[in-house]
Design an enzyme around this catalytic site. Structure first.
Site, PDB file in Angstrom:
ATOM      1  N   ARG A 165       0.875  -1.176   0.000  1.00 31.22           N
ATOM      2  CA  ARG A 165       0.000   0.000   0.000  1.00 31.22           C
ATOM      3  C   ARG A 165       0.911   1.225   0.000  1.00 31.22           C
ATOM      4  O   ARG A 165       2.046   1.177   0.493  1.00 31.22           O
ATOM      5  CB  ARG A 165      -0.884   0.015   1.244  1.00 31.22           C
ATOM      6  CG  ARG A 165      -1.767  -1.220   1.412  1.00 31.22           C
ATOM      7  CD  ARG A 165      -2.516  -1.156   2.732  1.00 31.22           C
ATOM      8  NE  ARG A 165      -3.411  -2.311   2.907  1.00 31.22           N
ATOM      9  CZ  ARG A 165      -3.066  -3.433   3.547  1.00 31.22           C
ATOM     10  NH1 ARG A 165      -1.848  -3.553   4.073  1.00 31.22           N
ATOM     11  NH2 ARG A 165      -3.931  -4.424   3.666  1.00 31.22           N
ATOM     12  N   LYS A 189      -1.613  -2.476   8.128  1.00 27.75           N
ATOM     13  CA  LYS A 189      -2.762  -1.997   8.889  1.00 27.75           C
ATOM     14  C   LYS A 189      -2.754  -2.596  10.292  1.00 27.75           C
ATOM     15  O   LYS A 189      -2.415  -3.760  10.487  1.00 27.75           O
ATOM     16  CB  LYS A 189      -4.066  -2.365   8.177  1.00 27.75           C
ATOM     17  CG  LYS A 189      -4.323  -1.584   6.906  1.00 27.75           C
ATOM     18  CD  LYS A 189      -5.693  -1.911   6.334  1.00 27.75           C
ATOM     19  CE  LYS A 189      -6.017  -1.034   5.125  1.00 27.75           C
ATOM     20  NZ  LYS A 189      -7.351  -1.342   4.561  1.00 27.75           N
ATOM     21  N   HIS A 257      -2.380   2.921  -6.167  1.00 29.85           N
ATOM     22  CA  HIS A 257      -2.886   1.691  -5.550  1.00 29.85           C
ATOM     23  C   HIS A 257      -3.138   0.593  -6.568  1.00 29.85           C
ATOM     24  O   HIS A 257      -3.102  -0.601  -6.224  1.00 29.85           O
ATOM     25  CB  HIS A 257      -4.174   1.990  -4.776  1.00 29.85           C
ATOM     26  CG  HIS A 257      -4.590   0.889  -3.845  1.00 29.85           C
ATOM     27  ND1 HIS A 257      -3.878   0.573  -2.703  1.00 29.85           N
ATOM     28  CD2 HIS A 257      -5.638   0.017  -3.893  1.00 29.85           C
ATOM     29  CE1 HIS A 257      -4.465  -0.436  -2.085  1.00 29.85           C
ATOM     30  NE2 HIS A 257      -5.527  -0.794  -2.787  1.00 29.85           N
ATOM     31  N   ARG A 260      -0.595  -2.163  -6.731  1.00 33.45           N
ATOM     32  CA  ARG A 260      -0.757  -3.272  -5.776  1.00 33.45           C
ATOM     33  C   ARG A 260      -1.714  -4.312  -6.348  1.00 33.45           C
ATOM     34  O   ARG A 260      -1.460  -5.516  -6.251  1.00 33.45           O
ATOM     35  CB  ARG A 260      -1.265  -2.709  -4.448  1.00 33.45           C
ATOM     36  CG  ARG A 260      -1.616  -3.737  -3.377  1.00 33.45           C
ATOM     37  CD  ARG A 260      -1.925  -2.985  -2.087  1.00 33.45           C
ATOM     38  NE  ARG A 260      -2.744  -3.742  -1.165  1.00 33.45           N
ATOM     39  CZ  ARG A 260      -2.274  -4.537  -0.217  1.00 33.45           C
ATOM     40  NH1 ARG A 260      -0.961  -4.720  -0.101  1.00 33.45           N
ATOM     41  NH2 ARG A 260      -3.087  -5.155   0.608  1.00 33.45           N
ATOM     42  N   HIS A 283      -3.307  -9.278   3.837  1.00 29.80           N
ATOM     43  CA  HIS A 283      -4.756  -9.354   4.031  1.00 29.80           C
ATOM     44  C   HIS A 283      -5.061 -10.201   5.259  1.00 29.80           C
ATOM     45  O   HIS A 283      -4.510 -11.300   5.415  1.00 29.80           O
ATOM     46  CB  HIS A 283      -5.447  -9.980   2.812  1.00 29.80           C
ATOM     47  CG  HIS A 283      -5.564  -9.050   1.658  1.00 29.80           C
ATOM     48  ND1 HIS A 283      -5.809  -9.497   0.372  1.00 29.80           N
ATOM     49  CD2 HIS A 283      -5.476  -7.693   1.563  1.00 29.80           C
ATOM     50  CE1 HIS A 283      -5.867  -8.456  -0.460  1.00 29.80           C
ATOM     51  NE2 HIS A 283      -5.667  -7.356   0.252  1.00 29.80           N
ATOM     52  N   TYR A 292      -9.234 -11.290  -6.619  1.00 31.11           N
ATOM     53  CA  TYR A 292      -8.334 -11.343  -7.770  1.00 31.11           C
ATOM     54  C   TYR A 292      -8.599 -12.562  -8.658  1.00 31.11           C
ATOM     55  O   TYR A 292      -8.214 -12.566  -9.821  1.00 31.11           O
ATOM     56  CB  TYR A 292      -6.878 -11.319  -7.307  1.00 31.11           C
ATOM     57  CG  TYR A 292      -6.539 -10.025  -6.603  1.00 31.11           C
ATOM     58  CD1 TYR A 292      -6.462  -8.829  -7.309  1.00 31.11           C
ATOM     59  CD2 TYR A 292      -6.359  -9.981  -5.232  1.00 31.11           C
ATOM     60  CE1 TYR A 292      -6.199  -7.636  -6.674  1.00 31.11           C
ATOM     61  CE2 TYR A 292      -6.082  -8.790  -4.584  1.00 31.11           C
ATOM     62  CZ  TYR A 292      -6.009  -7.623  -5.311  1.00 31.11           C
ATOM     63  OH  TYR A 292      -5.750  -6.432  -4.666  1.00 31.11           O
TER      64      TYR A 292
END
Length: 311
Positions: A165, A189, A257, A260, A283, A292
């Protein structure tokens, strides 16, 4: 906060603040997520005040019915709020009610009984291999200062070469590259750390920038700097990408982004397995990564339709 003092009872506000503090300190949620939860519950308390005809209190929250929550979602929808935001609104309220339920102050069953609004299925729009390589090329960084061009190329190469990110890339320090040149430590995150492989081309791009950068780069401080020496801001890279969109004829969806997304899509197309891609992207849930597979299937069907004699 003035608005909140007017629309809700102080005891309810104190519990709400305690819940937000718990999310930030113990669960270490990202600042943007905390901001969203603060905003969502503020909007809900404002609605509840009008709904019950006075400042919302703990008793009002304790006696919430599914119909009350549906009325809130309906009011938000009338204001033009989309399904994604409504789903996040409901998630924030559920979390707050579970916090109160643990303290014996509310019952969260009503919120749990409500189905989240159906989310529109939208697939990321990755670049092609050639487009992605053009974007990260040194020659495409349109800036008079060689070190700035090298910096932009290094950041974009990290996004595509490691699947980062943009915030993760800009938070990197020289110490994060101290993996013998083979790995990179990334803080994602919620403060979660992961280790990702460091391709030689990515390492070389970062090293070229470090050699050209006129600013001192301490080992534990942000690696990427703005022209005046402060930490590089995402808007700078976003503007650089916007310039390249025009030069390369890329679609409006080509943001930093999307590199990514391209990283993940190209790995999957090359035979990468979802679990590995999930770990590389950081994730928390495999379902997030599974989007994806839709991109890859769409691409395969497009090739089939364009090339098969009977299509």
């Amino acid at each position: 906060m003035t608005e909140l003092l007017i629309i809700a009872d102080p005891s309810l506000m104190a519990e709400r603040q305690g819940w937000l503090d718990t999310l930030g300190q113990e669960r270490r949620l990202a600042a943007k997520t905390l901001d969203a939860y603060e905003r969502d519950t503020r909007q809900f308390l404002a609605f509840l005040t009008g709904h019950v005809g006075g400042p919302a209190g703990l008793d009002d929250v304790a006696t919430l019915r599914p119909a009350d929550l549906r009325a809130f979602l309906a009011a938000r929808r009338r204001d033009g709020t989309g399904a994604r935001s409504l789903g996040r609104n409901l998630a924030g309220i559920r979390s707050f009610l579970r916090h109160l339920e643990k303290k014996g102050l509310a019952n969260a069953a009503g919120a749990a009984a409500i189905r989240s609004p159906k989310q529109p299925r939208s697939l990321p729009k990755p670049l092609t291999d050639t487009q992605a390589l053009d974007v990260v090329s040194d020659e495409m960084q349109m800036h008079d200062e060689p070190w700035v061009a090298a910096r932009n190329a290094a950041v974009l190469t990290l996004l595509y070469g490691c699947g980062l990110r943009i915030a993760e890339a800009l938070d990197l320090t020289p110490d994060d590259f101290a993996g013998g040149g083979e790995t990179l430590r990334v803080t994602g995150k919620g403060g979660k750390t992961r280790i990702v492989p460091l391709l030689a081309v990515v390492r070389d791009a970062a090293e070229k920038y470090r050699n050209l950068c006129p600013h001192h780069l301490p080992a534990n401080a942000p690696l990427f700097r703005g022209v005046r020496g402060g930490k590089l801001q995402p808007a700078i890279i976003q503007r650089a990408m916007q310039t390249m969109r025009g030069a390369l004829g890329l679609p409006e969806s080509a943001t930093p982004h999307v590199l990514r997304h391209s990283f993940a899509t190209h790995l999957l197309a090359g035979g990468g397995d979802l679990r590995t891609i999930q770990e590389l992207l950081g994730h928390a849930s495999l379902s997030t990564t599974q989007v994806y597979t839709g991109i890859d299937t769409t691409r395969l069907l497009d090739v089939y339709d364009r090339t098969h004699p009977r299509a």
